[in-house]
Write a protein that holds these residues in place. Structure first.
Motif, PDB file in Angstrom:
ATOM      1  N   GLY A  65       0.719  -1.293  -0.034  1.00  0.00           N
ATOM      2  CA  GLY A  65       0.030  -0.035   0.073  1.00  0.00           C
ATOM      3  C   GLY A  65       0.931   1.334   0.056  1.00  0.00           C
ATOM      4  O   GLY A  65       0.380   2.332  -0.513  1.00  0.00           O
ATOM      5  N   TRP A  66       2.135   1.101   0.373  1.00  0.00           N
ATOM      6  CA  TRP A  66       2.812   2.355   0.614  1.00  0.00           C
ATOM      7  C   TRP A  66       4.168   1.953   0.085  1.00  0.00           C
ATOM      8  O   TRP A  66       5.199   1.589   0.944  1.00  0.00           O
ATOM      9  CB  TRP A  66       2.983   2.837   2.136  1.00  0.00           C
ATOM     10  CG  TRP A  66       3.633   4.203   2.218  1.00  0.00           C
ATOM     11  CD1 TRP A  66       3.735   5.267   1.233  1.00  0.00           C
ATOM     12  CD2 TRP A  66       4.597   4.330   3.241  1.00  0.00           C
ATOM     13  NE1 TRP A  66       4.364   6.330   1.936  1.00  0.00           N
ATOM     14  CE2 TRP A  66       5.032   5.627   3.107  1.00  0.00           C
ATOM     15  CE3 TRP A  66       5.056   3.893   4.365  1.00  0.00           C
ATOM     16  CZ2 TRP A  66       6.035   6.493   3.946  1.00  0.00           C
ATOM     17  CZ3 TRP A  66       5.845   4.694   5.321  1.00  0.00           C
ATOM     18  CH2 TRP A  66       6.215   5.908   5.172  1.00  0.00           C
ATOM     19  N   ARG A  67       4.475   2.112  -1.034  1.00  0.00           N
ATOM     20  CA  ARG A  67       5.687   1.625  -1.646  1.00  0.00           C
ATOM     21  C   ARG A  67       6.988   1.907  -1.127  1.00  0.00           C
ATOM     22  O   ARG A  67       7.727   1.020  -1.094  1.00  0.00           O
ATOM     23  CB  ARG A  67       5.569   1.824  -3.322  1.00  0.00           C
ATOM     24  CG  ARG A  67       6.573   1.238  -4.128  1.00  0.00           C
ATOM     25  CD  ARG A  67       5.979  -0.309  -4.521  1.00  0.00           C
ATOM     26  NE  ARG A  67       4.821  -0.184  -5.186  1.00  0.00           N
ATOM     27  CZ  ARG A  67       3.559  -0.455  -4.717  1.00  0.00           C
ATOM     28  NH1 ARG A  67       3.544  -1.002  -3.559  1.00  0.00           N
ATOM     29  NH2 ARG A  67       2.486  -0.481  -5.366  1.00  0.00           N
ATOM     30  N   PRO A  68       7.221   3.154  -0.471  1.00  0.00           N
ATOM     31  CA  PRO A  68       8.524   3.678  -0.012  1.00  0.00           C
ATOM     32  C   PRO A  68       8.892   2.648   1.220  1.00  0.00           C
ATOM     33  O   PRO A  68       9.970   2.016   1.125  1.00  0.00           O
ATOM     34  CB  PRO A  68       8.450   4.823   0.284  1.00  0.00           C
ATOM     35  CG  PRO A  68       7.212   5.569  -0.602  1.00  0.00           C
ATOM     36  CD  PRO A  68       6.428   4.300  -0.729  1.00  0.00           C
ATOM     37  N   LEU A  69       7.774   2.084   2.055  1.00  0.00           N
ATOM     38  CA  LEU A  69       8.314   1.342   3.089  1.00  0.00           C
ATOM     39  C   LEU A  69       8.727  -0.231   2.281  1.00  0.00           C
ATOM     40  O   LEU A  69       9.637  -0.715   2.980  1.00  0.00           O
ATOM     41  CB  LEU A  69       7.041   1.097   3.838  1.00  0.00           C
ATOM     42  CG  LEU A  69       7.439   0.270   5.178  1.00  0.00           C
ATOM     43  CD1 LEU A  69       8.533   0.866   6.009  1.00  0.00           C
ATOM     44  CD2 LEU A  69       6.162   0.191   5.953  1.00  0.00           C
ATOM     45  N   GLY A  70       7.889  -0.326   1.391  1.00  0.00           N
ATOM     46  CA  GLY A  70       8.049  -1.866   0.863  1.00  0.00           C
ATOM     47  C   GLY A  70       9.423  -1.967  -0.006  1.00  0.00           C
ATOM     48  O   GLY A  70      10.294  -2.784   0.455  1.00  0.00           O
ATOM     49  N   ILE A  71       9.857  -0.861  -0.363  1.00  0.00           N
ATOM     50  CA  ILE A  71      11.274  -0.613  -0.956  1.00  0.00           C
ATOM     51  C   ILE A  71      12.467  -0.599   0.033  1.00  0.00           C
ATOM     52  O   ILE A  71      13.377  -1.356  -0.162  1.00  0.00           O
ATOM     53  CB  ILE A  71      11.489   0.436  -1.775  1.00  0.00           C
ATOM     54  CG1 ILE A  71      10.603   0.424  -3.224  1.00  0.00           C
ATOM     55  CG2 ILE A  71      12.693   0.853  -2.456  1.00  0.00           C
ATOM     56  CD1 ILE A  71      10.268   1.677  -3.982  1.00  0.00           C
ATOM     57  N   ALA A  72      11.966   0.186   1.039  1.00  0.00           N
ATOM     58  CA  ALA A  72      12.946   0.065   2.121  1.00  0.00           C
ATOM     59  C   ALA A  72      13.098  -1.340   2.850  1.00  0.00           C
ATOM     60  O   ALA A  72      14.427  -1.761   2.980  1.00  0.00           O
ATOM     61  CB  ALA A  72      12.617   1.035   3.255  1.00  0.00           C
ATOM     62  N   ALA A  73      12.079  -1.937   3.054  1.00  0.00           N
ATOM     63  CA  ALA A  73      12.082  -3.334   3.688  1.00  0.00           C
ATOM     64  C   ALA A  73      12.946  -4.239   2.739  1.00  0.00           C
ATOM     65  O   ALA A  73      13.637  -4.975   3.475  1.00  0.00           O
ATOM     66  CB  ALA A  73      10.741  -3.865   3.886  1.00  0.00           C
ATOM     67  N   ALA A  74      12.864  -4.246   1.514  1.00  0.00           N
ATOM     68  CA  ALA A  74      13.308  -5.298   0.654  1.00  0.00           C
ATOM     69  C   ALA A  74      14.779  -4.716   0.530  1.00  0.00           C
ATOM     70  O   ALA A  74      15.669  -5.736   0.647  1.00  0.00           O
ATOM     71  CB  ALA A  74      12.862  -5.116  -0.695  1.00  0.00           C
ATOM     72  N   THR A  75      15.160  -3.630   0.597  1.00  0.00           N
ATOM     73  CA  THR A  75      16.637  -3.153   0.738  1.00  0.00           C
ATOM     74  C   THR A  75      17.302  -3.778   2.089  1.00  0.00           C
ATOM     75  O   THR A  75      18.239  -4.326   2.159  1.00  0.00           O
ATOM     76  CB  THR A  75      16.805  -1.565   0.730  1.00  0.00           C
ATOM     77  OG1 THR A  75      16.236  -1.250  -0.628  1.00  0.00           O
ATOM     78  CG2 THR A  75      18.183  -1.134   0.675  1.00  0.00           C
ATOM     79  N   GLY A  76      16.557  -3.475   3.176  1.00  0.00           N
ATOM     80  CA  GLY A  76      16.977  -4.119   4.334  1.00  0.00           C
ATOM     81  C   GLY A  76      17.287  -5.815   4.339  1.00  0.00           C
ATOM     82  O   GLY A  76      18.068  -6.170   4.799  1.00  0.00           O
ATOM     83  N   LEU A  77      16.392  -6.145   3.772  1.00  0.00           N
ATOM     84  CA  LEU A  77      16.231  -7.834   3.613  1.00  0.00           C
ATOM     85  C   LEU A  77      17.457  -8.112   2.675  1.00  0.00           C
ATOM     86  O   LEU A  77      18.249  -9.261   3.146  1.00  0.00           O
ATOM     87  CB  LEU A  77      15.043  -8.432   3.090  1.00  0.00           C
ATOM     88  CG  LEU A  77      13.832  -8.363   4.083  1.00  0.00           C
ATOM     89  CD1 LEU A  77      12.538  -8.845   3.468  1.00  0.00           C
ATOM     90  CD2 LEU A  77      14.395  -9.305   5.428  1.00  0.00           C
ATOM     91  N   LEU A  78      17.453  -7.146   1.614  1.00  0.00           N
ATOM     92  CA  LEU A  78      18.772  -7.681   0.631  1.00  0.00           C
ATOM     93  C   LEU A  78      20.087  -7.549   1.444  1.00  0.00           C
ATOM     94  O   LEU A  78      21.007  -8.609   1.359  1.00  0.00           O
ATOM     95  CB  LEU A  78      18.749  -6.663  -0.384  1.00  0.00           C
ATOM     96  CG  LEU A  78      19.998  -6.712  -1.411  1.00  0.00           C
ATOM     97  CD1 LEU A  78      19.755  -8.369  -1.997  1.00  0.00           C
ATOM     98  CD2 LEU A  78      19.968  -5.756  -2.419  1.00  0.00           C
ATOM     99  N   LEU A  79      20.293  -6.279   2.566  1.00  0.00           N
ATOM    100  CA  LEU A  79      21.453  -6.229   3.135  1.00  0.00           C
ATOM    101  C   LEU A  79      21.672  -7.454   4.207  1.00  0.00           C
ATOM    102  O   LEU A  79      22.751  -7.975   4.329  1.00  0.00           O
ATOM    103  CB  LEU A  79      21.330  -4.767   3.812  1.00  0.00           C
ATOM    104  CG  LEU A  79      21.583  -3.855   3.043  1.00  0.00           C
ATOM    105  CD1 LEU A  79      21.378  -2.413   3.577  1.00  0.00           C
ATOM    106  CD2 LEU A  79      22.854  -3.755   2.140  1.00  0.00           C
ATOM    107  N   TYR A  80      20.615  -8.047   4.682  1.00  0.00           N
ATOM    108  CA  TYR A  80      20.493  -9.002   5.710  1.00  0.00           C
ATOM    109  C   TYR A  80      21.036 -10.317   5.191  1.00  0.00           C
ATOM    110  O   TYR A  80      22.121 -10.812   5.538  1.00  0.00           O
ATOM    111  CB  TYR A  80      19.055  -9.078   6.179  1.00  0.00           C
ATOM    112  CG  TYR A  80      18.972 -10.314   7.001  1.00  0.00           C
ATOM    113  CD1 TYR A  80      18.812 -10.357   8.666  1.00  0.00           C
ATOM    114  CD2 TYR A  80      18.699 -11.747   6.476  1.00  0.00           C
ATOM    115  CE1 TYR A  80      18.545 -11.412   9.430  1.00  0.00           C
ATOM    116  CE2 TYR A  80      18.171 -12.674   7.596  1.00  0.00           C
ATOM    117  CZ  TYR A  80      18.423 -12.699   8.729  1.00  0.00           C
ATOM    118  OH  TYR A  80      18.057 -13.741   9.481  1.00  0.00           O
TER     119      TYR A  80
END
Length: 116
Positions: free
Chosen positions: A63-78
């Motif tokens: 619903g709120w794409r910036p949070l989704g992109i941030a979450a995916a980026t965090g998971l990528l780093l993880y």
């Protein structure tokens, strides 16, 4: 792109929720690779909570794409960190799954950006 992002976000969120649950419960398939890679057992729950936070961010990000992109980026780093642990110790049992998670996270980032 919205439908593709939604599909990848839901699948990745479910995968992260499953692996987080397995880490918290100490189920052998999830924790054996972590133990072999030298991850201290005291890190299992905090790492699982990061998986859950990433999963929640991906779902809210529908619903709120910036949070989704941030979450995916965090998971990528993880998952880059997970791959680093496996490479550093020379233990590659869990590396393929970490790579799958990393690739899906990168795909979620790309789809999230493309659908904004």
């Amino acid at each position: 792109m919205f439908i593709a992002y939604t599909a990848v976000a839901v699948v990745l969120a479910l995968m992260n929720t499953g692996t987080a649950t397995a880490k918290i419960r100490g189920l052998e398939p999830a924790v054996s690779g972590m133990k072999a890679a030298g991850v201290p057992q005291s890190w299992f729950v905090p790492l699982a909570l990061l998986n859950l936070a990433g999963a929640a961010g991906l779902l809210i990000g529908i619903g709120w794409r910036p949070l989704g992109i941030a979450a995916a980026t965090g998971l990528l780093l993880y998952f880059f960190g997970a791959l680093g642990f496996h490479i550093r110790t020379g233990e590659f049992k869990g590396a393929p799954m970490a790579l799958v998670f990393a690739v899906l996270s990168a795909v979620a980032i790309g789809l999230g950006v493309a659908s904004t």
